[in-house]
Design an enzyme around this catalytic site. Structure first.
Site, PDB file in Angstrom:
ATOM      1  N   ASP A  21      41.126  39.852  40.830  1.00  0.00           N
ATOM      2  CA  ASP A  21      40.342  39.091  41.807  1.00  0.00           C
ATOM      3  C   ASP A  21      39.863  39.982  42.954  1.00  0.00           C
ATOM      4  OD1 ASP A  21      39.150  36.843  42.806  1.00  0.00           O
ATOM      5  OD2 ASP A  21      40.973  36.020  43.693  1.00  0.00           O
ATOM      6  N   ASN A  69      35.061  29.454  35.646  1.00  0.00           N
ATOM      7  CA  ASN A  69      33.996  30.399  36.046  1.00  0.00           C
ATOM      8  C   ASN A  69      32.616  30.009  35.505  1.00  0.00           C
ATOM      9  OD1 ASN A  69      36.128  33.354  35.931  1.00  0.00           O
ATOM     10  ND2 ASN A  69      35.573  32.072  37.663  1.00  0.00           N
TER      11      ASN A  69
HETATM   12  C1  FPP Z   1      37.147  37.663  40.336  1.00  0.00           C
HETATM   13  O1  FPP Z   1      36.344  38.223  41.327  1.00  0.00           O
HETATM   14  C2  FPP Z   1      36.911  38.219  39.063  1.00  0.00           C
HETATM   15  C3  FPP Z   1      36.277  37.588  38.030  1.00  0.00           C
HETATM   16  C4  FPP Z   1      35.663  36.257  38.116  1.00  0.00           C
HETATM   17  C5  FPP Z   1      36.198  38.169  36.741  1.00  0.00           C
HETATM   18  C6  FPP Z   1      36.788  39.521  36.556  1.00  0.00           C
HETATM   19  C7  FPP Z   1      35.748  40.357  35.952  1.00  0.00           C
HETATM   20  C8  FPP Z   1      35.711  41.679  35.978  1.00  0.00           C
HETATM   21  C9  FPP Z   1      36.773  42.507  36.542  1.00  0.00           C
HETATM   22  C10 FPP Z   1      34.541  42.378  35.428  1.00  0.00           C
HETATM   23  C11 FPP Z   1      34.409  42.245  33.973  1.00  0.00           C
HETATM   24  C12 FPP Z   1      35.604  42.753  33.284  1.00  0.00           C
HETATM   25  C13 FPP Z   1      35.699  42.909  31.971  1.00  0.00           C
HETATM   26  C14 FPP Z   1      36.966  43.423  31.413  1.00  0.00           C
HETATM   27  C15 FPP Z   1      34.588  42.614  31.056  1.00  0.00           C
HETATM   28  P1  FPP Z   1      35.587  37.222  42.265  1.00  0.00           P
HETATM   29  O2  FPP Z   1      34.156  37.211  41.880  1.00  0.00           O
HETATM   30  O3  FPP Z   1      36.219  35.865  42.218  1.00  0.00           O
HETATM   31  O4  FPP Z   1      35.784  37.887  43.643  1.00  0.00           O
HETATM   32  P2  FPP Z   1      35.924  37.136  45.039  1.00  0.00           P
HETATM   33  O5  FPP Z   1      37.235  36.393  44.995  1.00  0.00           O
HETATM   34  O6  FPP Z   1      35.913  38.243  46.013  1.00  0.00           O
HETATM   35  O7  FPP Z   1      34.746  36.217  45.168  1.00  0.00           O
END
Ligand code: FPP
Length: 243
Positions: A21, A69
């Protein structure tokens, strides 16, 4: 039905899961679009996969896209799936070279192109005996439990045991998680691996996922391995102590 072993207190950290995250906020504090954080996040996921395999972990489960998501803006969802396709293509060599078994867990309702790539690497690596890399995509813990119940029902199982039920989960080999790490500052499990978390150690860090690295992973593994995991029993030598 294949029965599963209960976690053993002296096994150490073998099964690790990570909630990656903080990508969006990491990018925003750098005055970049949120998706830039996902791009960097995917690179970190790749590095951590390689390192986890090198450290001898038996399974690594990365939460890449939850059932919730799908509610994100369409362009962010589509970027995340493009990143997934790229990740699968880029990881192929590493997976084959390092005897890693690749698998996607979740409801498998992915865009067709992404699903084809996923299936192909899953098949290519199905016989591998090294670390299992589970990518949780379109994944929700409650959804996994419901699907497991449905599979048990379809198999005609009338009496469920914990071990028996575990065999219907998306990753039946590793129904007991040892450690969950969550980056990004929140202290919740967000519908991730609800069954598998029963006796897992939890590690929450404020660090955003794009800042995570191999050294930090090793530090966490070292610190967590000094914690006493009692699995509901008493500490050794305390069997006769009354409180
Ligand atoms: C949370 O960050 C992360 C995700 C929703 C997905 C995780 C995805 C990746 C690390 C990239 C793709 C990875 C692979 C292995 C294909 P957020 O967007 O919720 O961040 P925030 O909490 O700061 O808004």
């Amino acid at each position: 039905m294949k029965e599963r072993e209960a976690p053993s207190p002296d096994e150490g950290i073998k099964h690790l899961a990570i909630i990656m995250d903080g990508n969006g906020r990491w990018a925003q504090t750098r005055h970049r679009p949120r998706v830039w954080g996902h791009v960097r996040g995917a690179k970190i996921a790749s590095r951590i996969t390689e390192h986890a395999s090198r450290l001898g972990l038996k399974s690594l489960t990365l939460y890449a896209f939850s059932t919730e998501n799908w509610k994100r803006p369409e362009f962010e969802v589509s970027l995340l799936f493009r990143l997934l396709e790229k990740f699968v293509a880029d990881e192929r060599e590493k997976v084959l070279k390092n005897n890693i078994r690749f698998r996607v867990i979740g409801n498998r309702q992915l865009p067709e192109k992404a699903l084809l790539k996923v299936k192909s690497l899953e098949e290519e690596s199905a016989h591998h005996t090294g670390m299992i890399l589970n990518l949780a995509i379109s994944y929700g813990g409650r959804d996994e439990l419901l699907r497991a119940f449905e599979r048990a029902q379809a198999a005609g199982v009338t009496k469920l045991t914990e071990e028996g039920f575990s065999s219907f989960l998306d990753c039946p080999e590793h129904a007991n998680l040892d450690l969950l790490i969550r980056t990004g500052g929140d202290g919740r499990v967000s519908n991730f691996l609800l069954w598998q978390l029963a006796y897992a150690e939890l590690w929450f860090t404020d660090m955003k996922w794009p800042d995570f690295d191999e050294q930090l992973l090793e530090n966490i593994l070292r610190k967590v391995s000094t914690r006493e995991r009692r699995f509901g029993a008493l500490s050794e030598g305390k069997e006769h102590v009354r409180t």
